[in-house]
Design a protein around this motif. Sequence first.
Motif, short mmCIF file in Angstrom:
data_model
loop_
_atom_site.label_atom_id
_atom_site.label_comp_id
_atom_site.label_asym_id
_atom_site.label_seq_id
_atom_site.Cartn_x
_atom_site.Cartn_y
_atom_site.Cartn_z
N ALA A 119 -61.32 -36.96 28.78
CA ALA A 119 -61.78 -38.08 29.60
C ALA A 119 -60.60 -38.96 30.03
O ALA A 119 -60.51 -39.36 31.20
CB ALA A 119 -62.81 -38.90 28.84
N TYR A 123 -59.38 -39.07 33.98
CA TYR A 123 -59.31 -40.32 34.74
C TYR A 123 -57.91 -40.54 35.29
O TYR A 123 -57.74 -40.98 36.43
CB TYR A 123 -59.72 -41.48 33.85
N VAL A 214 -63.43 -47.84 30.41
CA VAL A 214 -64.43 -47.94 29.34
C VAL A 214 -65.77 -48.42 29.87
O VAL A 214 -66.83 -47.88 29.51
CB VAL A 214 -63.90 -48.87 28.23
N VAL A 218 -66.73 -44.35 32.11
CA VAL A 218 -67.42 -43.65 31.02
C VAL A 218 -68.94 -43.72 31.18
O VAL A 218 -69.62 -42.69 31.06
CB VAL A 218 -66.96 -44.19 29.66
N ARG A 222 -71.26 -40.25 32.03
CA ARG A 222 -71.92 -39.82 30.80
C ARG A 222 -72.57 -38.45 30.91
O ARG A 222 -72.48 -37.67 29.95
CB ARG A 222 -72.95 -40.87 30.39
N LEU A 225 -69.76 -35.95 30.45
CA LEU A 225 -69.25 -36.01 29.09
C LEU A 225 -70.21 -35.34 28.11
O LEU A 225 -69.78 -34.61 27.20
CB LEU A 225 -69.00 -37.46 28.68
#
Length: 304
Positions: A119, A123, A214, A218, A222, A225
Amino acid sequence: MTATAPVLVEPASPAPLAPPPPRPRRRRLRRLLGNGLVQAFLLVVGLVWITPVAGLLLSSLRSAQDSASSGWWTALTDPGQLSFANYAALLDDAGMTRAFWNTVLISVPTTVLVVVLAALAGYAFAWLEFPGRDWLFLLVVALLVVPVQVGLLPVAKLFGQLGLFGTIPGVVLFHVAYGLPFAVFLLRNYFAEMPREMLEAARMDGGGEWRVFVHLVVPVGRPALASLAIFQFLWVWNDMLVALLFADSSSQPLTVELQSQVRQFGSNIDVLAPGAFLSLVVPVVVFLAFQRHFVQGVMAGSVK
């Protein structure tokens, strides 16, 4: 001449906004899934998939004598064959319980490390400018074509020099190294599809890169992920090749222990069946726990 009082006219309430029409691809997908033939086909596929799982579950609940004398389907008409004695014996087997916890200690840290590192790297490759970014990303993509078998012997020699050979950290590091290229490639492409205006607005509001990552990237990413975590966990949990080479008798996972039980005892179904079902049920539980996010990730890529 008498003055007439002004007439107050109440403004008409605005009409409620109609929900936006579904996208054409999504509409076609819903129509296809609503077709009776498709539903019947999916039902047949589900029954074919669940039959071996049901057979393994019933076999794990039968004694070795019943398994040797009849098939597992006889338990459907004779439930008296079923008991939890095999699972009680499995819990008393020190080798199987140690192998189960070794599998957890290998799979969970590997999945967390791969998702977190990928992640951050995804990014950076998607939204940060730094020298050599494109060439470094091409190198990551090139690593996707490197098979696992190529690195087994060199990495084993390196781990032997570092004192990591035959340990759980050594197995974790190997899985992390070979899981990162695909994970970075997947998350970088997902993060790159996010609107630039959304990130710029967050930066204009005073958010630094870490805060943007964050609190914005994120949560939006999700589904990707969760999908990555499911695939990584399943791959590591079911792996036997890497663990067979890099783990010793004290750190071997459940797959290696089951293979060892087959080699030592042959057809000890009363030990193998509950152990195999235990190895199967944990990934199924993980998938069911994250399936909502997994489906969101798949649908996000299929209806855009």
